[in-house]
Design a protein around this motif. Structure first.
Motif: not given
Length: 437
Positions: A113-128
């Motif tokens: 029951n945990t809040c999930v978000v997009n985590v972005e590495n803005t150096i290489i523009h990778l989202s996980t």
């Protein structure tokens, strides 16, 4: 960062005598040190996090939406708490999903029951994807001229990234520290926790030397920004409005979401005081979110749309009278440095002015911030051609920000800028981290 580690050890026992030092001594302001990585040219800070405290190395990012760290490798803390779905903090994180059932061993990066978000590495523009948790975050306080006692935020919200998200970051970095206008980025969250003004100031170092550190200030408008020998840079700030891009510039975002990054209104460009002919419509932000000028710490150099780039470079070469030599990537225009004189503000070349809301307000870029030494006797113009389809027409990068104090006043939606501190015979590396309150 030795001063920071020693100060933490000295005050750690205090953290366990009360819920939070901040409950005993409320700070006027907080600071973070900033260094420049020699290989990636990224700007790096360090914070104390978790229980027991661990020094965590993070990349400074004017974009992003929150502080994030790799929680999958060695994140051990007795004080972390998951942010559950449907809670106010989950809403602030603008979560798009809920991890109802954790399929891995329970821990910081995996809870039901945990809040999930997009985590972005803005150096290489990778989202996980990652979940949101809360834990201790500790920073030094300041009176604006030196470090003070360590202050702890016991319930600081951040995102759990993963090892794959660390690709492209400076060696040893465990995540990124967002300074954007987002609700859970450092400036707004620290302001809410400590009842600060919603603003911060940043001064990036120009040297990659281990002893060279810039500084980030969070706190009251009344707090000065003092650099040795006693220069209060707050007194030399010029202000321009911060603009809102109506379309998000993040790697992933919700429909209708505005950008959390910082845009300013460049209206024209001058070289050596002379206006450069260019397509001025590119300087405005369109309804589709294209064009305009933003400020970035993840671009090492200023990136400019092709037609503007060619116009500025052409004017610079005409005004300087310099003969180009063989260029070196990523630059397209380099010169024999033996033909260039020296001034207090760097190589003696024509200034490049970004004119803002009117002719009397201009961000002046002198030689120290326009030229880059790439080899013995070779200086290159430190701007990069962004191509004809650049999403943002001008992205002011790190090299052009160095040794300039920038104050991001979120409450008043304005940017204060000093232009080069070299004019005042100081630099961003002259904050007195060795002093004690």
């Amino acid at each position: 960062m030795a001063w920071f580690s020693r100060l933490i050890l000295f005050t750690t026992f205090l953290l366990f005598c009360s819920i939070s030092i901040s409950a005993v001594q409320k700070p006027k302001a907080l600071i973070l040190p900033v260094s420049k990585d020699a290989i990636t040219l990224q700007y790096v800070t360090q914070v104390q996090q978790r229980t027991p405290h661990v020094l965590v190395k993070l990349i400074v990012d004017l974009g992003g939406t929150f502080l994030w760290v790799d929680c999958n490798n060695g994140y051990i803390s007795s004080s972390y708490k998951p942010v559950h779905c449907g809670t106010p903090h989950c809403a602030l994180a603008r979560s798009g999903a809920c991890a109802e059932t954790c399929m891995a061993p329970a821990g910081p990066s995996c809870s039901n029951n945990t809040c999930v978000v997009n985590v972005e590495n803005t150096i290489i523009h990778l989202s996980t994807f990652g979940n949101v948790i809360q834990d201790f975050l500790a920073l030094p306080s300041t009176d604006g001229s030196k470090p003070g006692h360590i202050v702890t935020a016991p319930l600081f919200s951040f995102a759990c990234g993963s090892e794959v998200g660390l690709e492209g970051l400076a060696t040893g970095a465990k995540g990124m520290a967002s300074l954007s206008r987002a609700k859970l980025a450092l400036p707004n969250q620290l302001a809410d926790i400590f009842k600060f003004d919603h603003k911060f100031a940043m001064c990036l170092p120009s040297s990659t030397s281990a002893s060279s550190q810039g500084v980030i200030f969070f706190g009251s408008r009344r707090t000065p920004y003092v650099f040795q020998p006693g220069v209060d840079a707050s007194k030399s700030l010029i202000y321009t409005p911060l603009l809102i891009n109506p379309v998000s510039t993040a790697g992933s975002f919700f429909q209708g979401e505005k950008s959390y990054e910082y845009f300013i209104g460049v209206t024209s460009i001058k070289v050596n005081g002379k206006a450069v002919p260019l397509n001025s419509t590119l300087l405005s932000i369109s309804k589709d979110g294209n064009g305009g000028t933003k400020v970035s710490t993840t671009n090492p150099y200023t990136v400019i749309e092709s037609s503007i780039f060619k116009a500025v470079v052409g004017a610079f070469i005409r005004e300087s009278g310099l003969t180009p030599v063989k260029h070196l990537a990523p630059f397209k225009h380099c010169f024999d440095s033996s033909k260039i004189g020296s001034t207090r503000v760097g190589p003696g070349v024509p200034s490049i002015d970004f004119v803002l809301q009117n002719e009397s307000v201009a961000w002046k870029i002198f030689g120290a911030n326009s030229m880059v030494k790439v080899a013995e006797k070779v200086l290159c113009l430190g701007f990069v051609d962004g191509g004809v389809e650049a999403r943002t027409s001008i992205v002011i990068g790190g090299h052009q920000l160095e040794d300039n104090l920038l104050e991001f006043d979120l409450a008043r939606s304005r940017l204060g800028f000093s232009s080069s501190l070299l004019f005042r015979q100081t630099t961003c590396s002259n904050f007195n981290f060795e002093a004690r309150a």
